[in-house]
Design an enzyme around this catalytic site. Sequence first.
Site, PDB file in Angstrom:
ATOM      1  N   GLY A  54       0.831  -1.209   0.000  1.00 47.36           N
ATOM      2  CA  GLY A  54       0.000   0.000   0.000  1.00 47.36           C
ATOM      3  C   GLY A  54       0.853   1.241   0.000  1.00 47.36           C
ATOM      4  N   ASN A  55       0.238   2.375   0.243  1.00 44.07           N
ATOM      5  CA  ASN A  55       1.002   3.617   0.335  1.00 44.07           C
ATOM      6  C   ASN A  55       0.375   4.520   1.384  1.00 44.07           C
ATOM      7  OD1 ASN A  55      -0.971   5.440  -1.020  1.00 44.07           O
ATOM      8  ND2 ASN A  55      -0.603   4.039  -2.730  1.00 44.07           N
ATOM      9  N   ARG A  56       0.998   5.663   1.614  1.00 47.17           N
ATOM     10  CA  ARG A  56       0.611   6.491   2.758  1.00 47.17           C
ATOM     11  C   ARG A  56      -0.497   7.489   2.449  1.00 47.17           C
ATOM     12  NH1 ARG A  56       5.288   7.378   6.397  1.00 47.17           N
ATOM     13  NH2 ARG A  56       5.103   9.596   6.039  1.00 47.17           N
ATOM     14  N   SER A  57      -1.138   7.380   1.305  1.00 42.99           N
ATOM     15  CA  SER A  57      -2.195   8.340   0.984  1.00 42.99           C
ATOM     16  C   SER A  57      -3.391   8.175   1.930  1.00 42.99           C
ATOM     17  CB  SER A  57      -2.668   8.111  -0.463  1.00 42.99           C
ATOM     18  OG  SER A  57      -3.804   8.895  -0.711  1.00 42.99           O
TER      19      SER A  57
END
Length: 432
Positions: free
Chosen positions: A228-231
């Site tokens: 995933g990512n930090r958005s």
Amino acid sequence: MRIVLGVGGGIAAYKVASLLRLFTEAGHDVTVIPTEAATRFVGVATWEALSGHPVSNSVFDAVHTVNHVRLGHEAELIVVAPATADLLARAASGQADDLLTNTLLMAGDCPVLMAPAMHTEMWQHPATQANVETLRSRGVTVLEPASGRLTGADSGPGRLPEPEAIFTAAMALAGASAVRSAPAGADVEPDTGQAEAGPSVVRPLAGLTVTISAGGTREPLDPVRFLGNRSSGKQGVALAAAARDAGARVRLLAAHMEVPAPDGVELLRVETALELRKAALHAAADSDVVIMAAAVADFRPADVSGTKIKKRDDVADPVINLVRNPDILRELVEVRDAASRTQLIVGFAAETGDAGGDVLDYARDKLHRKACDLLVVNQVGRDKVFGEDTNSVVILSRTGSEPQEASGSKSDVAAAVIDRISAELSRVVPPA
Ligand code: C5P
């Protein structure tokens, strides 16, 4: 405009009296059709007094006028609020057991907007979600319910969106379909009711459909793990609210988000980049503006294990091979250009400078590669942008006009981006 206002049997029916007021004060001619259950919450006398029309819920009243046929044919917009779980189910299955459901079946091409309200469990039940999906697939606009306090002590998604939000979404829907059904070259002013609503409300995107992606995609490795990512989705959600307030019909394609979707928009949840690609290409087909604010994973695991990957002492630790995800933004531009469609496409970029160039150098290069109309650029660092409530961006345009800076809360930045989009749209010349 002739509006049919269907009222379902939920406690939120009382709020719909205010919605009716908003419609009539904007000069619209509203016929109210409550369900039998709705009249237990708000009586027929209230609907008659506020609408100035007789009110019935039975096909057996005023039979000589064949009410459901007349109402269904004459309506230019049908709004149903609150749309209860029962009413959604009846509408989805095409039942015709009272005046409102008969009228819905007679509606033909008339735009229909439904604003659900019910307890969270009922809203999230697979049966209700399947009914919502069925209605949406048939072109009905089903708004997301708002989150907050419900009738009892419970709270969660299920509240009726505020009357003002339903009003705005309804006017946007009516305006959008008026523009779409106009013969080519006709000079149609979407009927937004603004003349009567007062000069203080400026809705530069009235009549337009805006698709916005938000949040971060999650690319599964196995049933429990993902890349995933930090958005957080905050900027995309702020954009959706700003576009809605500017009068647009808003479709929010939500990857993983830490914040709830705003009310008064159409929400579609996605998980992976491939799901987002499919949803974005589909939604873009009839959108005037597409804003790709989602953080889309550039890569996904080449293999997704159907069972949880176990750590074992007798075999080597796994290596994750990645394959590249399609560039959705680039593809949206290609599809638009191939169809010679007039559509404004906006990309986002999170950049860091390095020895090879500063943030703007990299951003200009990206704008060139992606060929979108506007690129909203923010500088990222470990404590910047992701998850924060504030943002600072530069908006670059393909037309080469001066970069424009905007900063403040994510709502401030969203308002600046929507203003810029409105300004760009007023310059767009449709293809010959
Ligand atoms: O290439 P990069 O990820 O920096 O580009 C960011 C922009 O491109 C964003 O608007 C993002 O939503 C979009 N994007 C996309 N498909 C990808 C990667 C990014 O549409 N696979």
